[in-house]
Design a protein around this motif. Sequence first.
Motif, PDB file in Angstrom:
ATOM      1  N   LEU A  97       0.812  -1.215   0.000  1.00  0.00           N
ATOM      2  CA  LEU A  97       0.000   0.000   0.000  1.00  0.00           C
ATOM      3  C   LEU A  97       0.845   1.265   0.000  1.00  0.00           C
ATOM      4  O   LEU A  97       0.496   2.268  -0.645  1.00  0.00           O
ATOM      5  N   LEU A  98       1.984   1.227   0.724  1.00  0.00           N
ATOM      6  CA  LEU A  98       2.769   2.440   0.958  1.00  0.00           C
ATOM      7  C   LEU A  98       4.133   2.449   0.273  1.00  0.00           C
ATOM      8  O   LEU A  98       4.847   3.441   0.345  1.00  0.00           O
ATOM      9  N   GLY A  99       4.505   1.351  -0.377  1.00  0.00           N
ATOM     10  CA  GLY A  99       5.811   1.266  -1.029  1.00  0.00           C
ATOM     11  C   GLY A  99       6.865   0.686  -0.128  1.00  0.00           C
ATOM     12  O   GLY A  99       7.652  -0.172  -0.525  1.00  0.00           O
ATOM     13  N   LYS A 100       6.898   1.148   1.110  1.00  0.00           N
ATOM     14  CA  LYS A 100       7.717   0.617   2.195  1.00  0.00           C
ATOM     15  C   LYS A 100       6.886   0.748   3.461  1.00  0.00           C
ATOM     16  O   LYS A 100       5.736   1.209   3.406  1.00  0.00           O
ATOM     17  N   VAL A 101       7.456   0.390   4.598  1.00  0.00           N
ATOM     18  CA  VAL A 101       6.700   0.422   5.845  1.00  0.00           C
ATOM     19  C   VAL A 101       7.229   1.529   6.755  1.00  0.00           C
ATOM     20  O   VAL A 101       8.376   1.445   7.218  1.00  0.00           O
ATOM     21  N   PRO A 102       6.434   2.565   7.032  1.00  0.00           N
ATOM     22  CA  PRO A 102       6.852   3.581   8.008  1.00  0.00           C
ATOM     23  C   PRO A 102       6.742   3.008   9.416  1.00  0.00           C
ATOM     24  O   PRO A 102       5.730   2.405   9.761  1.00  0.00           O
ATOM     25  N   ILE A 103       7.783   3.170  10.228  1.00  0.00           N
ATOM     26  CA  ILE A 103       7.761   2.648  11.591  1.00  0.00           C
ATOM     27  C   ILE A 103       8.088   3.757  12.582  1.00  0.00           C
ATOM     28  O   ILE A 103       8.771   4.741  12.252  1.00  0.00           O
ATOM     29  N   VAL A 104       7.610   3.581  13.815  1.00  0.00           N
ATOM     30  CA  VAL A 104       7.821   4.601  14.844  1.00  0.00           C
ATOM     31  C   VAL A 104       7.748   3.927  16.207  1.00  0.00           C
ATOM     32  O   VAL A 104       7.023   2.947  16.399  1.00  0.00           O
ATOM     33  N   HIS A 105       8.524   4.429  17.153  1.00  0.00           N
ATOM     34  CA  HIS A 105       8.566   3.888  18.511  1.00  0.00           C
ATOM     35  C   HIS A 105       7.394   4.429  19.324  1.00  0.00           C
ATOM     36  O   HIS A 105       7.002   5.588  19.172  1.00  0.00           O
ATOM     37  N   ILE A 106       6.847   3.599  20.203  1.00  0.00           N
ATOM     38  CA  ILE A 106       5.715   4.009  21.027  1.00  0.00           C
ATOM     39  C   ILE A 106       6.030   5.259  21.851  1.00  0.00           C
ATOM     40  O   ILE A 106       5.169   6.128  22.030  1.00  0.00           O
ATOM     41  N   ASP A 107       7.266   5.392  22.341  1.00  0.00           N
ATOM     42  CA  ASP A 107       7.626   6.593  23.109  1.00  0.00           C
ATOM     43  C   ASP A 107       7.575   7.836  22.239  1.00  0.00           C
ATOM     44  O   ASP A 107       7.109   8.901  22.678  1.00  0.00           O
ATOM     45  N   ASP A 108       8.054   7.723  20.992  1.00  0.00           N
ATOM     46  CA  ASP A 108       7.992   8.864  20.082  1.00  0.00           C
ATOM     47  C   ASP A 108       6.541   9.209  19.728  1.00  0.00           C
ATOM     48  O   ASP A 108       6.190  10.387  19.576  1.00  0.00           O
ATOM     49  N   VAL A 109       5.695   8.195  19.597  1.00  0.00           N
ATOM     50  CA  VAL A 109       4.280   8.444  19.313  1.00  0.00           C
ATOM     51  C   VAL A 109       3.645   9.255  20.441  1.00  0.00           C
ATOM     52  O   VAL A 109       2.958  10.252  20.211  1.00  0.00           O
ATOM     53  N   CYS A 110       3.896   8.832  21.690  1.00  0.00           N
ATOM     54  CA  CYS A 110       3.321   9.541  22.838  1.00  0.00           C
ATOM     55  C   CYS A 110       3.891  10.954  22.951  1.00  0.00           C
ATOM     56  O   CYS A 110       3.145  11.919  23.188  1.00  0.00           O
ATOM     57  N   GLU A 111       5.199  11.088  22.780  1.00  0.00           N
ATOM     58  CA  GLU A 111       5.813  12.414  22.855  1.00  0.00           C
ATOM     59  C   GLU A 111       5.309  13.323  21.734  1.00  0.00           C
ATOM     60  O   GLU A 111       5.143  14.529  21.928  1.00  0.00           O
ATOM     61  N   ALA A 112       5.046  12.749  20.548  1.00  0.00           N
ATOM     62  CA  ALA A 112       4.520  13.546  19.443  1.00  0.00           C
ATOM     63  C   ALA A 112       3.115  14.050  19.764  1.00  0.00           C
ATOM     64  O   ALA A 112       2.767  15.202  19.452  1.00  0.00           O
ATOM     65  N   HIS A 113       2.299  13.203  20.374  1.00  0.00           N
ATOM     66  CA  HIS A 113       0.958  13.648  20.776  1.00  0.00           C
ATOM     67  C   HIS A 113       1.054  14.796  21.773  1.00  0.00           C
ATOM     68  O   HIS A 113       0.346  15.810  21.648  1.00  0.00           O
ATOM     69  N   ILE A 114       1.921  14.647  22.767  1.00  0.00           N
ATOM     70  CA  ILE A 114       2.056  15.683  23.795  1.00  0.00           C
ATOM     71  C   ILE A 114       2.673  16.948  23.199  1.00  0.00           C
ATOM     72  O   ILE A 114       2.285  18.069  23.559  1.00  0.00           O
ATOM     73  N   PHE A 115       3.616  16.794  22.278  1.00  0.00           N
ATOM     74  CA  PHE A 115       4.187  17.939  21.565  1.00  0.00           C
ATOM     75  C   PHE A 115       3.088  18.718  20.850  1.00  0.00           C
ATOM     76  O   PHE A 115       3.060  19.957  20.890  1.00  0.00           O
ATOM     77  N   CYS A 116       2.181  18.009  20.206  1.00  0.00           N
ATOM     78  CA  CYS A 116       1.082  18.664  19.492  1.00  0.00           C
ATOM     79  C   CYS A 116       0.146  19.394  20.452  1.00  0.00           C
ATOM     80  O   CYS A 116      -0.482  20.385  20.076  1.00  0.00           O
ATOM     81  N   MET A 117       0.050  18.919  21.681  1.00  0.00           N
ATOM     82  CA  MET A 117      -0.736  19.620  22.694  1.00  0.00           C
ATOM     83  C   MET A 117      -0.004  20.856  23.195  1.00  0.00           C
ATOM     84  O   MET A 117      -0.614  21.912  23.424  1.00  0.00           O
ATOM     85  N   ASP A 118       1.289  20.761  23.355  1.00  0.00           N
ATOM     86  CA  ASP A 118       2.063  21.811  24.010  1.00  0.00           C
ATOM     87  C   ASP A 118       2.274  23.059  23.154  1.00  0.00           C
ATOM     88  O   ASP A 118       2.642  24.110  23.684  1.00  0.00           O
ATOM     89  N   GLN A 119       2.081  22.952  21.847  1.00  0.00           N
ATOM     90  CA  GLN A 119       2.301  24.123  20.988  1.00  0.00           C
ATOM     91  C   GLN A 119       1.236  25.185  21.227  1.00  0.00           C
ATOM     92  O   GLN A 119       0.082  24.880  21.497  1.00  0.00           O
ATOM     93  N   TRP A 120       1.667  26.429  21.110  1.00  0.00           N
ATOM     94  CA  TRP A 120       0.737  27.539  21.347  1.00  0.00           C
ATOM     95  C   TRP A 120      -0.440  27.489  20.374  1.00  0.00           C
ATOM     96  O   TRP A 120      -1.586  27.703  20.736  1.00  0.00           O
TER      97      TRP A 120
END
Length: 342
Positions: free
Chosen positions: A240-263
């Motif tokens: 479906l995507l050509g290759k497989v995008p992967i991400v660590h669970i800690d980075d996923v959680c930090e990314a969510h919180i980063f998106c909350m923390d922005q002004w």
Amino acid sequence: MEEQDSRHRTVCVTGGAGYIGSSLVKKLLEKGHTVHATLRNLDDHSKVGLLKNFPEANTKLRLFKADIYNPDEFNLAIQGCDFVFHVATPFQNSTQSSQYKDTTKAAVASVESIVKTCLRSGTVKRLIYTASVMAASPWKEDGSGFKDSMDESCWTPLDLPNNYYRSNFLKDYTFSKTIAEKKLLNYECKENKLELVSLACGLVGGDTVLSYIPASLGCLMSQPLNDPNSYQSLEFLQELLGKVPIVHIDDVCEAHIFCMDQWSLQGRFLCASDFITTKEVADYFCRYHPDICIADEFLGRHGSTVRWGSTKLNDVGFKHSYDAKLIFEDSFQCLRKMGAFE
């Protein structure tokens, strides 16, 4: 990108006992926030106990019953919150539900209901939706192959032939995540009282606070596990995507919180630290864990030449902490701890 002040906030996490949801709840509590977490069943003592045993849960965690198939149930959990993380998603259509005929209808209805609830609340500043890269295929619109790169402009075409999908589940999940995310982002132009962020995450690996192997982690590790069903899903992702995008669970959680923390922040962001092939996954474990015997049918394939072209999340200041090797190692050690390789 300017961050908001670091005061502790009241936030809602839907699907609080899932793979991403449980890790996100734990991290939010550790950072001092008050968390409203939703579960489908408050009588499920294993899930309730898991969340209540997190540090700070006694004073900072409130649990609410809310089912994605009854989206109005989320109203109480969202009341009084500053931010909402909509992590919950329907995986298989409930046979007991007569309200929605498939997972797509349920996913779209939940997005609509939660957006409206956030707007009515008068307190919610931003809704952050946990989307999937399965909605961001770089297939060209004419079906002639992949674009040169995969980024936020990519959307999975919904007119692929039925025989392209390896199972009804994969088709239903792809449709539900694609249509629900588009529905969410369409509100962006209509409403200015609420900021809407879509965080389309790659295949998630790493550790887990759960007592079982989450589907995402099992899919990523399907080759060393020699698991044909999960490997089918992994191969589908590559197709479906050509290759497989992967991400660590800690980075996923930090990314969510980063998106909350922005002004201020809104729009679509892809979240993955590496873009790999199934052959690269197998090659890694054959090289660094030769004691794990991977059967020939799970040795993977080369992917397409499509490149990972998304820099949008990094451009606003987020930095991933885990590369492919760390994701593989943490995933492997997690499964070994669970006894998966005995």
